[in-house]
Design a protein around this motif. Sequence first.
Motif, PDB file in Angstrom:
ATOM      1  N   ALA A   1     -68.761 -11.489  19.931  1.00 60.38           N
ATOM      2  CA  ALA A   1     -69.086 -12.618  19.062  1.00 60.38           C
ATOM      3  C   ALA A   1     -67.900 -13.538  18.817  1.00 60.38           C
ATOM      4  O   ALA A   1     -68.082 -14.723  18.545  1.00 60.38           O
ATOM      5  CB  ALA A   1     -69.642 -12.105  17.744  1.00 60.38           C
TER       6      ALA A   1
ATOM      7  N   TYR B   1     -77.107 -24.234  28.749  1.00 58.84           N
ATOM      8  CA  TYR B   1     -77.746 -24.767  27.558  1.00 58.84           C
ATOM      9  C   TYR B   1     -78.520 -26.027  27.932  1.00 58.84           C
ATOM     10  O   TYR B   1     -78.094 -26.807  28.800  1.00 58.84           O
ATOM     11  CB  TYR B   1     -76.714 -25.154  26.490  1.00 58.84           C
TER      12      TYR B   1
ATOM     13  N   LYS C   1     -72.063 -17.742  15.400  1.00 60.55           N
ATOM     14  CA  LYS C   1     -72.239 -16.685  16.388  1.00 60.55           C
ATOM     15  C   LYS C   1     -72.209 -15.364  15.634  1.00 60.55           C
ATOM     16  O   LYS C   1     -71.321 -15.137  14.827  1.00 60.55           O
ATOM     17  CB  LYS C   1     -71.114 -16.736  17.414  1.00 60.55           C
TER      18      LYS C   1
ATOM     19  N   ALA D   1     -79.937 -30.226  18.991  1.00 62.78           N
ATOM     20  CA  ALA D   1     -78.869 -29.260  19.199  1.00 62.78           C
ATOM     21  C   ALA D   1     -79.001 -28.623  20.576  1.00 62.78           C
ATOM     22  O   ALA D   1     -80.113 -28.474  21.098  1.00 62.78           O
ATOM     23  CB  ALA D   1     -78.925 -28.180  18.128  1.00 62.78           C
ATOM     24  N   PRO D   2     -77.906 -28.232  21.177  1.00 61.29           N
ATOM     25  CA  PRO D   2     -77.991 -27.468  22.431  1.00 61.29           C
ATOM     26  C   PRO D   2     -78.738 -26.161  22.201  1.00 61.29           C
ATOM     27  O   PRO D   2     -78.565 -25.508  21.170  1.00 61.29           O
ATOM     28  CB  PRO D   2     -76.527 -27.200  22.784  1.00 61.29           C
TER      29      PRO D   2
ATOM     30  N   LEU E   1     -74.768 -18.562  20.678  1.00 64.48           N
ATOM     31  CA  LEU E   1     -74.138 -19.502  19.776  1.00 64.48           C
ATOM     32  C   LEU E   1     -75.239 -20.417  19.267  1.00 64.48           C
ATOM     33  O   LEU E   1     -75.807 -21.183  20.035  1.00 64.48           O
ATOM     34  CB  LEU E   1     -73.069 -20.287  20.533  1.00 64.48           C
TER      35      LEU E   1
ATOM     36  N   PHE F   1     -71.119 -30.799  15.756  1.00 63.27           N
ATOM     37  CA  PHE F   1     -72.034 -29.666  15.659  1.00 63.27           C
ATOM     38  C   PHE F   1     -71.338 -28.486  15.016  1.00 63.27           C
ATOM     39  O   PHE F   1     -70.255 -28.075  15.443  1.00 63.27           O
ATOM     40  CB  PHE F   1     -72.530 -29.234  17.038  1.00 63.27           C
TER      41      PHE F   1
ATOM     42  N   PHE G   1     -76.540 -23.512  17.260  1.00 63.08           N
ATOM     43  CA  PHE G   1     -76.020 -24.792  16.808  1.00 63.08           C
ATOM     44  C   PHE G   1     -76.895 -25.380  15.710  1.00 63.08           C
ATOM     45  O   PHE G   1     -78.107 -25.201  15.694  1.00 63.08           O
ATOM     46  CB  PHE G   1     -75.997 -25.787  17.980  1.00 63.08           C
ATOM     47  N   GLY G   2     -76.250 -26.122  14.814  1.00 64.40           N
ATOM     48  CA  GLY G   2     -76.999 -26.980  13.924  1.00 64.40           C
ATOM     49  C   GLY G   2     -77.472 -28.206  14.693  1.00 64.40           C
ATOM     50  O   GLY G   2     -77.159 -28.379  15.867  1.00 64.40           O
ATOM     51  N   THR G   3     -78.228 -29.043  14.027  1.00 61.90           N
ATOM     52  CA  THR G   3     -78.807 -30.209  14.698  1.00 61.90           C
ATOM     53  C   THR G   3     -77.821 -31.363  14.834  1.00 61.90           C
ATOM     54  O   THR G   3     -78.150 -32.370  15.445  1.00 61.90           O
ATOM     55  CB  THR G   3     -80.056 -30.693  13.962  1.00 61.90           C
TER      56      THR G   3
END
Lengths: 114, 112
Positions: free
Chosen positions: A99, A35, B94, A42-43, B100, B90, B102-104
């Motif tokens: 998932a 990542y 998924k 965000a990543p 995955l 965060f 992510f939010g900010t």
Amino acid sequence: DAMVIQNPRYQVTQFGKPVTLSCSQTLNHNVMYWYQQKSSQAPKLLFHYYDKDFNNEADTPDNFQSRRPNTSFCFLDIRSPGLGDAAMYLCATSRDITANEKLFFGSGTQLSVL
Amino acid sequence: AQSVTQPDIHITVSEGASLELRCNYSYGATPYLFWYVQSPGQGLQLLLKYFSGDTLVQGIKGFEAEFKRSQSSFNLRKPSVHWSDAAEYFCAVKTGANNLFFGTGTRLTVIP
């Protein structure tokens, strides 16, 4: 005990000079991820390996490559780093690709480009 | 396409006060939901996750989160915040794919 280990912790490189970041895991997980996380963002997933199968995200620049010589190690190669590539690079692993699998993250490598 | 929204960029609370961090997701089905915490210069640590079943999930460090399908939310809560909770939080989703999202993030500051 660290399970996902990233080296080095901090990396400084010059504009255009190739750089390699490394990640190792002691979990024997099938999946390894890279990542990119820019400051205050965000990543963002760059790519992942499921065993030896490499999966690139559609918007990952060609400048970024990866190698996974064995289960334990995965490398991120940046062929010609630009100033915009300065970021924290996070390696993560998961047992499988489904998932509901939890990701385990390393502490990251903070890359600076001069 | 799936997305995650954390409407609060930065929250400041006093030590000992309660905390709620908001997270909303957009996805057609029930996603797998996660909260991660990131201390400065560190990687991400999983606080808790929701897959199915009881909509109130307990995590580490005294955190909990509640999944509300009707509101597409998965808010993180803690009854009494400690100074060591100061970090970036965060929310992530998924889906059937392997990514995955992510939010900010929400940055938490704890004042004495």
